[in-house]
Write a protein that holds these residues in place. Structure first.
Motif: not given
Length: 168
Positions: A60-67, A72-75, A121-129
């Motif tokens: 995964l790339r682009g995670l908030p630095f505070s993650s 990640v499990l919640a995402f 497919r499911m997670l790519g391009g989704q938003w985390m925060g």
């Protein structure tokens, strides 16, 4: 994404790709002879080599630095993908920069190699925060970013895919 990973790499060529990935990863860790011996056996031996060497991991790339691992499990849970993460202590591995600070990347072990294109497919391009998440197939050699191929993480993965398709 990498179109070759899903549809074209079916059947016998999929096993060839797993074995190639397993051999590359094993070579990087110095266990090449063991992997080659097992890979030459039955299909299940080849699959277990692929799984053990990261044949079913995603980056995964682009995670908030505070993650944290929990974030990640919640995402994954938000997108009904939590049950596809492998069980084990290091199923989610947040990658750090050389200076010890977060890199915004994580490697997640999936239960099954088929879960890799599904996760893309499911997670790519989704938003985390406020952050847009990118998902790539992960091989051990792309861990440092450079690896044996100086093209960086995703370059190594896409190069491997086209190579495998060409020889199939």
């Amino acid at each position: 994404g990498f179109p070759g990973w899903g549809s074209e790499a079916a059947g016998a060529s999929a096993a060839a790709i797993y074995n190639a990935v397993a051999a590359q990863a094993a070579a990087a860790t110095g266990a090449a002879s063991a992997a080659a011996g097992e890979g030459a056996g039955s299909a299940t031996a080849g699959d277990s080599v692929g799984a053990a060497s990261g044949g079913c991991s995603i980056r995964l790339r682009g995670l908030p630095f505070s993650s944290a691992e929990q974030d990640v499990l919640a995402f994954f849970s938000q997108h009904d993908m939590a049950d596809r993460i492998a069980e084990g202590p290091k199923a989610v591995n947040l990658l750090l920069r050389p200076n010890g600070r977060p890199s915004g990347q994580a490697v997640v072990q999936m239960k099954d190699p088929n879960d890799v294109p599904l996760a893309q497919r499911m997670l790519g391009g989704q938003w985390m925060g406020t952050r847009y998440i990118e998902v790539f197939p992960h091989t051990e050699e792309s861990e440092g970013g450079g690896g044996p191929t100086a093209g960086g993480g995703s370059g190594a993965a896409s190069g491997g895919a086209s190579q495998a398709r060409g020889s199939a």
